[in-house]
Design a protein around this motif. Structure first.
Motif, mmCIF file in Angstrom:
data_model
loop_
_atom_site.group_PDB
_atom_site.id
_atom_site.type_symbol
_atom_site.label_atom_id
_atom_site.label_comp_id
_atom_site.label_asym_id
_atom_site.label_seq_id
_atom_site.Cartn_x
_atom_site.Cartn_y
_atom_site.Cartn_z
ATOM 1 N N ILE A 184 0.910 -1.171 0.034
ATOM 2 C CA ILE A 184 0.017 0.053 0.079
ATOM 3 C C ILE A 184 0.771 1.198 0.072
ATOM 4 O O ILE A 184 1.966 1.503 0.308
ATOM 5 C CB ILE A 184 -0.973 0.063 1.301
ATOM 6 N N GLN A 188 -2.415 6.209 0.533
ATOM 7 C CA GLN A 188 -3.459 5.588 1.054
ATOM 8 C C GLN A 188 -3.223 5.455 2.667
ATOM 9 O O GLN A 188 -4.330 5.457 3.471
ATOM 10 C CB GLN A 188 -3.370 4.086 0.723
ATOM 11 N N GLU A 192 -5.949 6.818 6.651
ATOM 12 C CA GLU A 192 -6.183 5.709 7.565
ATOM 13 C C GLU A 192 -6.043 6.312 8.970
ATOM 14 O O GLU A 192 -5.262 7.340 9.285
ATOM 15 C CB GLU A 192 -5.594 4.591 7.444
#
Length: 319
Positions: A184, A188, A192
């Motif tokens: 990832i 990204q 989160e």
């Protein structure tokens, strides 16, 4: 009174004859007789009865000889113990370490050291890198394993050598959208809820992460903090967020989680072993020998650092 006087008295009691006792000791009879007489004068009691049938301990002599045997046994044991301590076979080693070092390389190092030096007592404690450095400088530890180079007053008196490199990886619950992906990206991750070590726990790692997520506001501002990698993995497994940690975290085996590489690759500060340059402990030297044997790539680095360190140069080096 010297140890030889005790041996003379014991030999005389065994052979019950001055001539035979002197021959067993490799000395002439007259010196033995005079030495026994000198011992009796010093003790203030007659230790032997001289008879036509032989030489026999008196009651005082029997009591003296019993103590003499124990004294010589203790002296022999003291010499053995001193030799073992000088060779690093006994004593104490105090080691502080960060939790991830227990995944690698400490299991191999400590296991090998325990087998090689079973009578050395190990005082082990998990602690943050700053706390390990502070304890080492203050004399509360003999060895510290942490991330990044030691800093602060007194750090110049430490010898530090890399013992392991790492890169950043992510861990998520098996139900997370990232589960099943090989890698990832940082972009990204920025979206989160992250699980990271608190800045005071691993400052070098915190600084590296801060450089990766330099937007305002940073996802690190509201990140969940975890003081050890087991908690990081556990929180990720509970679905709290995406845990970030060293690649050696993969060694933790449990269900319900998934590890992902982070792209681009992010190298974390090296795992480093530190000790006081002025420490000449035989136990420390023995431990460093085990580190050399167990982590062969570390040996040449350690010898090179020792050769160049100003506090060590010109002195006998540990190990």
């Amino acid at each position: 009174m010297e140890a030889r006087h005790l041996r003379y008295a014991l030999a005389l009691a065994e052979h019950q004859h001055f001539g035979r006792a002197a021959a067993s000791l490799g000395i002439a009879q007259p010196p033995l007789s005079s030495q026994i007489a000198a011992v009796e004068r010093e003790v203030g009691e007659r230790l032997f009865d001289r008879t036509r049938r032989g030489v026999f301990p008196t009651a005082a002599g029997t009591a003296f000889l019993e103590r003499a045997r124990r004294a010589l046994d203790e002296m022999g044991a003291a010499m053995v113990d001193a030799g073992r301590a000088a060779r690093g076979e006994t004593g104490l080693l105090r080691l502080g370490f960060i939790g991830s070092a227990l995944l690698d390389p400490l299991p191999g190092v400590l296991g090998r050291f325990r087998r090689a030096r079973p009578d050395v007592r190990l005082d082990l404690g998990e602690m943050s890198s700053p706390d390990g450095t502070a304890a080492l400088i203050a004399g509360g530890l003999d060895v510290a394993v942490g991330r990044g180079g030691p800093r602060g007053p007194g750090a110049e008196g430490l010898v530090t050598v890399p013992i392991g490199s790492d890169e950043l990886i992510a861990v998520v619950a098996a139900t997370h959208p990232f589960a099943g992906r090989r890698a990832i990206g940082l972009g990204q991750l920025a979206a989160e809820n992250l699980i990271v070590s608190p800045p005071d726990q691993e400052p070098a790692v915190a600084a590296r992460l801060r450089s990766l997520f330099d937007s305002a506001p940073s996802p690190l501002d509201c990140a969940t903090t975890s003081r050890d990698i087991h908690t990081t993995v556990g929180l990720a497994a509970c679905g709290v967020g995406v845990g970030l940690g060293p690649a050696r975290m993969r060694r933790l085996e449990r269900g319900g989680i998934w590890f992902c590489e982070v792209t681009p690759r992010v190298r974390l500060p090296d795992l480093r072993l530190s000790f006081r340059a002025a420490d000449r402990s035989p136990v420390l030297a023995a431990f460093l020998d085990v580190v050399r044997a167990n982590c062969r790539e570390v040996g040449s680095r350690l010898d090179d650092v020792l050769a160049r360190h100003p506090a060590v140069r010109g002195n006998e080096q540990p190990g």
